[in-house]
Design an enzyme around this catalytic site. Sequence first.
Site, PDB file in Angstrom:
ATOM      1  CE1 TYR A   1      -2.923   3.157   0.759  1.00 13.63           C
ATOM      2  CE2 TYR A   1      -3.655   2.080   2.755  1.00 13.63           C
ATOM      3  CZ  TYR A   1      -3.736   3.118   1.870  1.00 13.63           C
ATOM      4  OH  TYR A   1      -4.635   4.138   2.080  1.00 13.63           O
TER       5      TYR A   1
ATOM      6  CE  LYS B   1      -5.444   1.400  -0.449  1.00 12.49           C
ATOM      7  NZ  LYS B   1      -5.561   2.674  -1.096  1.00 12.49           N
TER       8      LYS B   1
HETATM    9  C1  LIG Z   1      -5.668   9.923   1.149  1.00 11.48           C
HETATM   10  C2  LIG Z   1      -6.918   9.134   0.973  1.00 11.48           C
HETATM   11  O1  LIG Z   1      -7.694   9.042   1.885  1.00 11.48           O
HETATM   12  N1  LIG Z   1      -7.092   8.576  -0.196  1.00 11.48           N
HETATM   13  C3  LIG Z   1      -8.252   7.755  -0.499  1.00 11.48           C
HETATM   14  C4  LIG Z   1      -8.927   8.217  -1.755  1.00 11.48           C
HETATM   15  O2  LIG Z   1     -10.026   7.394  -2.032  1.00 11.48           O
HETATM   16  C5  LIG Z   1      -9.407   9.665  -1.606  1.00 11.48           C
HETATM   17  O3  LIG Z   1     -10.298   9.750  -0.524  1.00 11.48           O
HETATM   18  C6  LIG Z   1     -10.111  10.128  -2.858  1.00 11.48           C
HETATM   19  O4  LIG Z   1      -9.257   9.988  -3.954  1.00 11.48           O
HETATM   20  C7  LIG Z   1     -10.549  11.592  -2.726  1.00 11.48           C
HETATM   21  O5  LIG Z   1      -9.438  12.444  -2.747  1.00 11.48           O
HETATM   22  C8  LIG Z   1      -7.828   6.299  -0.655  1.00 11.48           C
HETATM   23  O6  LIG Z   1      -6.680   6.190  -1.446  1.00 11.48           O
HETATM   24  C9  LIG Z   1      -7.591   5.749   0.729  1.00 11.48           C
HETATM   25  C10 LIG Z   1      -7.721   4.309   0.797  1.00 11.48           C
HETATM   26  O7  LIG Z   1      -7.772   3.617  -0.170  1.00 11.48           O
HETATM   27  C11 LIG Z   1      -7.830   3.714   2.130  1.00 11.48           C
HETATM   28  O8  LIG Z   1      -8.728   4.070   2.861  1.00 11.48           O
HETATM   29  O9  LIG Z   1      -7.008   2.887   2.469  1.00 11.48           O
END
Ligand SMILES: CC(=O)N[C@@H]([C@@H](O)[C@H](O)[C@H](O)CO)[C@@H](O)CC(=O)C(=O)O
EC number: 4.1.3.3
Length: 417
Positions: A240, A270
């Site tokens: 990740y 990821k």
């Molecule tokens: C920094 C962050 O929280 N990034 C999110 C994104 O889904 C993000 O919320 C989205 O791209 C909106 O900016 C995901 O990459 C996080 C994720 O996959 C996780 O919860 O592990």
Amino acid sequence: MSARSENPGASSELTAAGEPELRACAQPDPALAGTPRAEGTPPVRPALGCGRRGRNCSSRAGRGGHVVRGCRDKERAWEPERSGTGGLAAAGHLSNSMASPKKKLQGLVAATITPMTEHGEINFSVIGRYVDYLVEEQGVKNVFVNGTTGEGLSLSISERCRVAEEWVTKGRNKLDQIVIHVGALSLKESQELAQHAAEIGADGIAVIAPFFLKPWNKDVLINFLKEVAAAAPALPFYYYHIPALTGVKIRAEELLDGIQDKIPSFQGLKFSDTDLLDFGQCVDQNRQRQFAFLFGVDEQLLSALVMGATGAVGSTYNYLGKKTKQMLEAFERKDFSSALNHQFCIQRFINFVVKLGFGVSQTKAIMTLVSGIPMGPPRLPLQKASREFTDNAEAKLKSLDFLSCTDLKDGNMEACS
Ligand SMILES: CC(=O)N[C@@H]([C@@H](O)[C@H](O)[C@H](O)CO)[C@@H](O)CC(=O)C(=O)O
């Protein structure tokens, strides 16, 4: 800027001639047939050990006659052999090696929220409803549990085990894949979580780089990941990559070079970063390998699809899964202008909330609003999203046709307050 002052019901789509054409974001929903858990995929094994509610962790007889202690045991003598073929790790390996090969993790994966009560305890009681909502309303059948969105690093080890168990139990026969994030600052804790994930029958594990005392180069990071993977050697292992939060800037492309020699269970990446050069090179340099390339920046997913992403893990798929699937389907049928239109619509929403201040707390509030399932407040140090934020997000969702009044079930707003 007020959400209500905007008129975003239309988005710009490039026509074949390259001329922008105004088109509404709303699209007819195609039937999003979900894929059930694959035929021949072993059923989820019953949860073992520490996560059982109302029960403290205690020693128990593990597979192969080893004494396996619960997640909360601090003094467990953990000695996975460097080769990953002995000790407790081997016990996990033997049990899991009976399983048929897992199918590749692909498509949309919801980074799950950890529901909490107003008193900051985990609200396990809504996870079953949450599974049904993802599958039935969003067409999302893969989950990534205890990650960033799930506040995994803000939970105790025991809580993480119990959350993982609840997802595995409630997702049985409904979800395709349940990947558990087991990253932690302590190698021992990470190993403990990894072995627990194997015991309960999760479909894979993912690990972030430790971020307080940090690995300072690729080899050190690989060594850490390898030791975690060895605790659950038969489970698909995902790295990740989220450098903005871990502060570990080792490029993913560099890390992937030769990784399967060190971590035989390595299955994919990821990638939660905006460096598309790094992402593209991860794909390009590993074309011969069957890795999963899961992109984690929802607002840029289309660009990552072009680069070869095989799936996506993100927070917005909890409530925009159906919309995002329309983009994936357009991309699949090579209808790129339609795919771009979908991506722009999603960007409009994300851009709007990012300007208001967007993170895990706000994701909880939006999901509560859209699904009607109370996700509760985040845990400190995060602060609950304001009512003003939720009102503005709601108006924006409606103006983009992402939410209609009929979607708002009785009590959604009450659940938000
Ligand atoms: C920094 C962050 O929280 N990034 C999110 C994104 O889904 C993000 O919320 C989205 O791209 C909106 O900016 C995901 O990459 C996080 C994720 O996959 C996780 O919860 O592990």
